[in-house]
Structure formats: C-alpha cells, structure tokens
Design a protein around this motif. Structure first.
Motif, PDB file in Angstrom:
ATOM      1  N   GLU A   1      -2.201  10.756  -2.601  1.00  0.00           N
ATOM      2  CA  GLU A   1      -1.052  11.122  -3.834  1.00  0.00           C
ATOM      3  C   GLU A   1      -1.152  11.931  -4.619  1.00  0.00           C
ATOM      4  O   GLU A   1      -0.045  12.943  -4.660  1.00  0.00           O
ATOM      5  CB  GLU A   1      -0.944   9.656  -4.419  1.00  0.00           C
ATOM      6  CG  GLU A   1       0.222   9.580  -5.560  1.00  0.00           C
ATOM      7  CD  GLU A   1       0.237   8.313  -6.221  1.00  0.00           C
ATOM      8  OE1 GLU A   1       0.331   8.358  -7.303  1.00  0.00           O
ATOM      9  OE2 GLU A   1       0.164   7.209  -5.523  1.00  0.00           O
TER      10      GLU A   1
ATOM     11  N   SER B   1       5.557   7.066  -7.579  1.00  0.00           N
ATOM     12  CA  SER B   1       5.000   8.300  -8.092  1.00  0.00           C
ATOM     13  C   SER B   1       6.020   9.338  -7.843  1.00  0.00           C
ATOM     14  O   SER B   1       6.205  10.309  -8.776  1.00  0.00           O
ATOM     15  CB  SER B   1       3.507   8.588  -7.705  1.00  0.00           C
ATOM     16  OG  SER B   1       2.726   7.685  -7.948  1.00  0.00           O
TER      17      SER B   1
ATOM     18  N   SER C   1      -5.563   3.241   3.424  1.00  0.00           N
ATOM     19  CA  SER C   1      -6.133   3.810   2.146  1.00  0.00           C
ATOM     20  C   SER C   1      -5.581   5.360   1.978  1.00  0.00           C
ATOM     21  O   SER C   1      -5.594   5.941   0.883  1.00  0.00           O
ATOM     22  CB  SER C   1      -7.758   3.640   2.180  1.00  0.00           C
ATOM     23  OG  SER C   1      -8.218   4.616   2.975  1.00  0.00           O
TER      24      SER C   1
ATOM     25  N   ALA D   1      -3.024   6.197  -1.022  1.00  0.00           N
ATOM     26  CA  ALA D   1      -3.198   6.357  -2.373  1.00  0.00           C
ATOM     27  C   ALA D   1      -4.332   7.487  -2.423  1.00  0.00           C
ATOM     28  O   ALA D   1      -4.031   8.486  -3.678  1.00  0.00           O
ATOM     29  CB  ALA D   1      -4.147   4.958  -2.650  1.00  0.00           C
TER      30      ALA D   1
ATOM     31  N   PHE E   1       0.896  -1.379  -0.016  1.00  0.00           N
ATOM     32  CA  PHE E   1      -0.121  -0.001  -0.149  1.00  0.00           C
ATOM     33  C   PHE E   1       0.902   1.135  -0.204  1.00  0.00           C
ATOM     34  O   PHE E   1       0.287   2.609  -0.350  1.00  0.00           O
ATOM     35  CB  PHE E   1      -0.873   0.129   1.089  1.00  0.00           C
ATOM     36  CG  PHE E   1      -0.161   0.233   2.605  1.00  0.00           C
ATOM     37  CD1 PHE E   1       0.078   1.465   2.974  1.00  0.00           C
ATOM     38  CD2 PHE E   1      -0.099  -1.010   3.212  1.00  0.00           C
ATOM     39  CE1 PHE E   1       0.682   1.492   4.418  1.00  0.00           C
ATOM     40  CE2 PHE E   1       0.814  -0.954   4.455  1.00  0.00           C
ATOM     41  CZ  PHE E   1       1.003   0.281   4.945  1.00  0.00           C
TER      42      PHE E   1
ATOM     43  N   PRO F   1       3.318   2.471  -4.150  1.00  0.00           N
ATOM     44  CA  PRO F   1       2.785   3.139  -5.373  1.00  0.00           C
ATOM     45  C   PRO F   1       3.346   4.709  -5.066  1.00  0.00           C
ATOM     46  O   PRO F   1       3.584   5.565  -6.178  1.00  0.00           O
ATOM     47  CB  PRO F   1       1.237   3.245  -5.408  1.00  0.00           C
ATOM     48  CG  PRO F   1       0.944   2.010  -4.999  1.00  0.00           C
ATOM     49  CD  PRO F   1       2.048   1.399  -3.628  1.00  0.00           C
ATOM     50  N   LEU F   2       3.319   5.357  -3.925  1.00  0.00           N
ATOM     51  CA  LEU F   2       3.531   6.587  -3.578  1.00  0.00           C
ATOM     52  C   LEU F   2       5.007   6.893  -3.966  1.00  0.00           C
ATOM     53  O   LEU F   2       5.234   7.923  -4.699  1.00  0.00           O
ATOM     54  CB  LEU F   2       3.151   7.147  -2.278  1.00  0.00           C
ATOM     55  CG  LEU F   2       3.733   8.455  -2.011  1.00  0.00           C
ATOM     56  CD1 LEU F   2       3.117   9.516  -2.802  1.00  0.00           C
ATOM     57  CD2 LEU F   2       3.522   8.699  -0.444  1.00  0.00           C
TER      58      LEU F   2
END
Length: 377
Positions: free
Chosen positions: A365, A127, A359, A362, A120, A123-124
């Motif tokens: 972000e 990015s 959560s 995400a 979790f 992804p940040l």
C-alpha cells in the motif's frame, strides 16, 4: 435498451447531473464501434451505493451500469461502482483510480458492486480515497450484468475499466486524469489497459499503471507441472472451461476435455464465487476433472495465447509489485517486467519478500500510493 435510468434515491441529482449526462447524446469523442447505440462509457443506470458497501472516507458513491466493448467487439453493459472522496474536489476534479479487482467469481452475487470487496482488499481502496483519488471499480463483463464472462481476457478487462472512467466524466467532480490499479486478475487487466489506453480512450489523460500480484505468463501457468494428472486442480479451471466455451464456441467444447465431475464444476462456475469453488475443488486432482489433463491444458494454452501481456504500446509508466511467498509465481511477473522493459516501457518491479497473494496488498500500500502520487507530478 441503453437509455439512462436513475433509481428513485438518485433522481434528485437530476439538476446536478443533467448538463453532464446530456453530453451522452451530443457525441463525446469515444472510440468508434460498429455497434449502434450510445458510445462506450455511456451510463445507463445510477443508484446510490448502499451504506454497507460504502468505503470509509467516501463522499458521493454510486453503483452504475454503463456501455462498454465486449470481448467480441460488440456493445455490452457492464456494472461497477464510482466512489468519490468526501469534501470539496480540487480544481479540475478528483483524479480517478480505475480499480481492476481480483477474480471473485462470475455470478452476480460475487460482484464487488453487489457484495463489496473482500476485507483484505478494502483498506487499499480506502487509502486511495484518503489520498484524493476517486475509485472507479469495474465488475468486469458478464458478472453483474447479462451476458457471458470471458474470464482472463485482456481487452475485455481493459475496456470495462476504461469505460467506467468515461462514466465518471459525466459527473462534474471528476478529472480526466486517471491511473489503472489492478490486483491479481485485475493486474492482468491493468497491464492490458496500459497498452490499450491511448488508442481506446485518447480523450482521457492516462498517467500510469500499477499491477499488484498480476496474473501473467499464462503459457507457463498452464505448463508442467500444472498439467500433471496428479497435480491439485486449480480453482480457476472450471471458470476457464466456461469462459473458453463462450469466447471460442466453434473451437472449444468442455465435454471434449472435462470428466462428468469436471463438467459439473464448469456448470457451477456460473453460480459459485471463488471461495465456494475453492471448497468444491479442494480435494480434487487434474485427473478428477480432466479426461486428459496435459492435452486439455495444451488446448487452453493455444486459445489463451492472445491474452498474454502485450509488450508494446505502453506510453505511460508501469509499476509492479509481487510477493515472493505467493502461490502465483512472482518469477513469472519478474519475467513479464523484463519483457515490458525490453519493449520500451518505463517499468519498475518490486518483489516483496515473504508476502503471499493476500498479504501483499497491505504490504504494498505505501509504495502504491507513492507511485500514484508520482504519476501526477
């Protein structure tokens, strides 16, 4: 003890890095320390980051060990990772996001530089790379390297993060421009980093701080109803017990406060990552773990008072986001944002409706990337 070691896969970098690393012995202007040896932020070991730990979009990526300043003011060694975007760096080098992660446990097998980040959170980070930021992620003191971990300890967290940014300066593709980005415990560390950055590392260009679901208001977190004997025990209590025994050896003895079952958990804090500790504590109450929960947490509140978020010394903007469905109360973060604003800081706080502690990464972000871009303007 502090001499630089390059693992075999990284030795061919000798020519490329030699001039940069030579600066270690020439005295880059770092904060003074009473401990002899290389200054904080001196790399002691580089090794290529294994393929299974590399982020998508990564160019050069290393696991590193480096000197820093311990919770007690002495020199120590901390581990972490440095990951640069792929492609040609911009003029002046890649700006650096000093990433302070959430707590994963204090055993070496829990360290982000050893096992990677949870799904979790990844992804940040990817990015950030895609947006042109190098990612410097610390493991924190005493996690992937010898020595005790001081737990939720603002200066230690901040020093570990800032000194990894300094490590990046020994590599010619890094800018001295950097921002702190912290999540959960790392949000606590990022807010301490904001207060300490100018004095601890004046040679670096700190442009701002982002804190995501930060741990704040420790006094409130450890107050009623959290100290009720019948309240479910927090997964972090064994870690608190182990950490306070290390940071306050003359004031805190776990045997004074923990039951035999609780002492077994404190001993296991050096071995279990947070997921395993959560499973171990899932069915337990404070009464199972503490001999006198209200008194035990009162003692913790006293000893942790110095780790509250500093309300002064924040020279650069602070941006904070917290989910309203988080078990870590977002209202505590809102209170902290107000205290920072009253102290003169440039603060923006955004509560994200319906997002929980996981959560929120995400969901936050896009605004995190926007905030970081604005820091560079």
């Amino acid at each position: 003890m502090f001499g630089l070691r390059l693992s075999r896969p990284a030795r061919f970098l000798g020519v490329a890095l030699a001039a940069c690393l030579a600066a270690i012995g020439l005295g880059i202007p770092h904060a003074a320390s009473a401990h002899q040896g290389p200054p904080p932020g001196s790399p002691t070991e580089f090794s290529w980051l294994p393929d299974h730990l590399r982020l998508d979009g990564a160019g050069l990526a290393w696991r590193v060990e480096y000197t820093s300043t311990s919770f007690d003011g002495t020199r120590n060694i901390v581990g972490g990772t440095l990951t640069f975007p792929s492609g040609r760096p911009p003029a002046g080098g890649w700006p650096i996001a000093a990433l302070l992660p959430g707590a994963s446990g204090t055993a070496e097998r829990c360290a982000p530089s050893i096992v990677g980040n949870p799904p979790f959170a990844t992804p940040l980070l990817e990015s950030l790379l895609a947006a042109g930021w190098a990612v410097a992620e610390t493991d924190y003191e005493g996690v992937s390297t010898p020595g005790p971990n001081p737990g939720v300890h603002g200066p230690s967290e901040a020093h570990s993060a800032i000194d990894l940014v300094r490590v990046a300066q020994h590599i010619g593709i890094a800018s001295d421009t950097w921002a702190a980005v912290g999540y959960s415990q790392g949000g606590h560390g990022a807010l301490h980093t904001s207060a300490l950055a100018a004095d601890y590392a004046p040679e670096l260009d700190h442009v701002g701080t982002v804190a995501i679901a930060p741990v704040t208001q420790l006094q409130l977190l450890l107050s009623p109803p959290a100290d009720d004997p019948q309240f479910p025990v927090s997964v972090f209590m064994p870690y608190f017990g182990a950490a306070l025994a290390a940071t306050h050896p003359d004031q805190y003895e776990p045997a004074d406060w923990f039951t035999p079952a609780g002492l077994a958990l404190v001993a296991a804090a050096d071995e279990l990552c947070t997921e395993q500790m959560a499973a171990r504590t899932a069915a337990l109450t404070n009464a199972d773990v503490f001999t006198d929960a209200p008194s035990a947490m009162a003692e913790m509140r006293e000893l942790l008072a110095a780790q509250e978020i500093p309300t002064a010394g924040h020279a650069q903007p602070i941006r904070i986001v917290h989910g309203t469905a988080d078990g870590l109360p977002w209202q505590f973060t809102e209170l902290t944002a107000g205290q920072l604003t009253a102290g003169g800081a440039d603060v923006e706080f955004v509560p994200l409706t319906g997002e929980d502690h996981f959560s929120v990464l995400a969901a936050a972000e896009p605004m995190v990337l926007d905030w970081l871009a604005a820091f560079l303007e």
